[in-house]
Design an enzyme around this catalytic site. Sequence first.
Site, mmCIF file in Angstrom:
data_model
loop_
_atom_site.group_PDB
_atom_site.id
_atom_site.type_symbol
_atom_site.label_atom_id
_atom_site.label_comp_id
_atom_site.label_asym_id
_atom_site.label_seq_id
_atom_site.Cartn_x
_atom_site.Cartn_y
_atom_site.Cartn_z
ATOM 1 N N GLU A 54 0.853 -1.197 0.000
ATOM 2 C CA GLU A 54 0.000 0.000 0.000
ATOM 3 C C GLU A 54 0.886 1.243 0.000
ATOM 4 O O GLU A 54 1.913 1.276 0.675
ATOM 5 C CB GLU A 54 -0.870 -0.046 1.270
ATOM 6 C CG GLU A 54 -1.881 1.052 1.390
ATOM 7 C CD GLU A 54 -2.730 0.910 2.676
ATOM 8 O OE1 GLU A 54 -3.112 -0.218 3.045
ATOM 9 O OE2 GLU A 54 -2.977 1.935 3.313
ATOM 10 N N ASP A 56 0.365 5.405 0.459
ATOM 11 C CA ASP A 56 -0.714 6.306 0.903
ATOM 12 C C ASP A 56 -0.379 7.777 0.964
ATOM 13 O O ASP A 56 0.681 8.159 1.470
ATOM 14 C CB ASP A 56 -1.062 6.026 2.383
ATOM 15 C CG ASP A 56 -1.523 4.644 2.645
ATOM 16 O OD1 ASP A 56 -2.425 4.208 1.949
ATOM 17 O OD2 ASP A 56 -0.959 4.015 3.567
ATOM 18 N N GLU A 58 -2.563 10.527 3.108
ATOM 19 C CA GLU A 58 -3.714 10.633 3.991
ATOM 20 C C GLU A 58 -3.724 11.997 4.665
ATOM 21 O O GLU A 58 -2.743 12.383 5.294
ATOM 22 C CB GLU A 58 -3.660 9.543 5.069
ATOM 23 C CG GLU A 58 -3.889 8.165 4.496
ATOM 24 C CD GLU A 58 -3.678 7.059 5.521
ATOM 25 O OE1 GLU A 58 -4.563 6.204 5.641
ATOM 26 O OE2 GLU A 58 -2.643 7.051 6.188
#
Length: 222
Positions: A54, A56, A58
């Site tokens: 993953e 990311d 955010e």
Amino acid sequence: MVNDAGGAGFKSKIQYESGLFTLRIKMPAKKTNGVITAFYLISDDQDAGVNHDEIDFEFIGTEGRLQTNIFANDRGGREQVFQLSFDPSEDFHTYQILYTPQRIVFFVDNIPIRSFKNNTMRGINFPTKSLWAEASLWISDSVVWAGAVDWGYAPFIVSFQDFNISGCPAGSNCLPSPDFSPWTRPKLGPKQLKLMSNFRKKHLTFDYCRSKGNKHRYPECA
Ligand SMILES: *[C@@H]1O[C@H](CO)[C@@H](O)[C@H](O)[C@H]1NC(C)=O
Ligand SMILES: *[C@@H]1O[C@H](CO)[C@@H](O)[C@H](O)[C@H]1NC(C)=O
């Protein structure tokens, strides 16, 4: 994205083994803790008890705090947090993730803010899986991580524009586009490094490599 208590989002139609993933985002205007806007690449097995990869972006709660993280083979904890100099809810800004065999690069408004090199040879975990591109607005059920939601501010509305992927579909073995140059070169040039280091000097507020014990836990921090 594993512990989300609810939210809404969208994803790419197919998975990619490399690419440049672009999205323009305008954050919810009424800010609160616990409401997270995210733009990320993710393998399809995060909920299946299988090790996942993953990458990311955010936005955590209030005040333009932007967190980046990289999971490889389920190993995350590679947070770097930036304090943006603009209010991301006032206007659209461009967020990009480059995922190539050489490196992962995060960009904000075309400025590289973080580069994570493929150093598999040195025993450093690097994502290996084909990834979906996804974006979402979600409610964290972890008060510790992102704070409690103040529902008095609801509804929470995020706007997305110009979702664009220029990449190699899973299994295609195509070469990453020359558009990505110079990021697909084995070494970054002085110009890229300078841009990035200037940004990081001003805006990097948390780096997992500076956390106690991580120099030993993560070989890339040594
Ligand atoms: C990372 O580098 C290794 C060694 O150079 C290579 O075999 C591997 O394919 C690269 N990883 C990705 C995801 O391209
Ligand atoms: C999508 O991104 C690629 C690579 O950066 C770029 O060449 C292309 O013009 C973009 N397409 C749109 C519709 O913005």
